[in-house]
Design a protein around this motif. Structure first.
Motif, short mmCIF file in Angstrom:
data_model
loop_
_atom_site.label_atom_id
_atom_site.label_comp_id
_atom_site.label_asym_id
_atom_site.label_seq_id
_atom_site.Cartn_x
_atom_site.Cartn_y
_atom_site.Cartn_z
N ASP A 10 0.91 -64.88 -29.15
CA ASP A 10 0.68 -65.77 -28.02
C ASP A 10 1.37 -65.13 -26.81
O ASP A 10 2.54 -65.37 -26.55
CB ASP A 10 1.32 -67.13 -28.35
N PHE A 135 -0.47 -78.11 -30.99
CA PHE A 135 0.78 -77.68 -30.34
C PHE A 135 2.00 -78.29 -31.05
O PHE A 135 2.34 -79.45 -30.81
CB PHE A 135 0.77 -78.11 -28.88
N ALA A 169 -0.13 -73.71 -32.89
CA ALA A 169 0.29 -73.11 -31.61
C ALA A 169 1.58 -73.77 -31.13
O ALA A 169 2.10 -74.68 -31.79
CB ALA A 169 -0.82 -73.29 -30.58
O1 G3P Z 1 -0.84 -70.84 -25.93
C1 G3P Z 1 -0.63 -72.16 -26.22
C2 G3P Z 1 0.73 -72.50 -26.78
O2 G3P Z 1 1.03 -71.69 -27.86
C3 G3P Z 1 1.83 -72.64 -25.75
O3 G3P Z 1 3.11 -72.70 -26.31
O4 G3P Z 1 5.56 -72.64 -26.10
O5 G3P Z 1 4.16 -73.01 -24.04
O6 G3P Z 1 4.39 -74.78 -25.78
P1 G3P Z 1 4.38 -73.32 -25.52
#
Ligand code: G3P
Length: 225
Positions: A10, A135, A169
């Motif tokens: 990511d 998420f 994610a």
């Molecule tokens: O790309 C989506 C997600 O993985 C974002 O993660 O750490 O910004 O909540 P975060």
């Protein structure tokens, strides 16, 4: 051949992606507007995406930033004009669902993002999403159980035989990777720092140090013999 849970990175950072790709542990990359905003603003987004794709080759999610369906579809067409292999990342909104529905009719793969509940995940799958991103970290941040939601989604997917691929994610630490794998998620998308943390163990470091110390002893002996 990849078996078990696939790891994506990511990130939109070329150096991070290069380092992790060289380890052979990732099969895709997910980006989002916030990750791209951390990169050199003088490099056009399409150039960054093309370089990422050249390095990793597999899945690459690129997110739209329009909030209306027509705008999302126009952006999807533009993204696909510079990278036909891209998966279009669409936010979990009513306008987003309509865009997913239209893009799936055209057989364009979509990844529905910002999904925080099983009902949102079901709607995304019904609209025709190829991927649904749950998420975890952001649910934990507000005192909810990210892994618990992922487990519910995976149970529903199992019982109902749904085909959209679930992406775990918003991964914040190595235990999120473990729990995503235990829940049966087919994919986890993980930031660089957490991926690197997940490879480390103090006993590996201590064990290697001892092996090298001992190897130096017998190496010295065989040289002097
Ligand atoms: O790309 C989506 C997600 O993985 C974002 O993660 O750490 O910004 O909540 P975060």
């Amino acid at each position: 051949m990849v078996v078990g849970m696939q790891l994506f990175i990511d990130s939109a950072n070329i150096s991070e992606i290069q380092q992790v790709a060289a380890l052979g542990i990732i099969s895709g990359v997910t980006t989002n507007p916030s990750l791209l905003a951390k990169e050199d603003p003088s490099t056009p987004v399409e150039k960054i995406i093309a370089s990422i794709h050249e390095i990793v080759g597999g899945h690459i999610s690129v997110e739209v930033v329009s909030t209306d369906t027509e705008g999302m579809i126009r952006e999807a067409e533009e993204i696909l004009s510079w990278l036909p292999e891209a998966t279009i990342k669409i936010p979990m909104t009513a306008a987003g669902l309509s865009a997913v529905y239209e893009l799936s009719r055209r057989e364009i793969p979509t990844n529905v993002t910002l999904v925080f509940s099983p009902t949102q995940a079901l709607a995304a799958a019904n609209a025709g999403a190829r991927y649904v991103s749950i998420f975890l970290g952001r649910l934990d941040d507000i005192g909810q159980d990210g892994v618990g939601v992922l487990r519910q989604v995976m149970e529903i997917w199992d019982v109902q035989g749904l085909e959209a691929e679930i992406i775990a994610a918003s991964i914040r630490h190595p235990m999120h990777i473990v729990e995503a794998a235990r829940a049966g998620a087919p994919i986890a998308t993980v930031p660089y720092k957490v991926l690197m943390q997940s490879l480390k163990h103090p006993l590996t470091d201590a064990g290697l140090e001892a092996f090298l110390r001992d190897a130096a002893k017998w190496h010295k002996q065989s040289v002097t013999a």
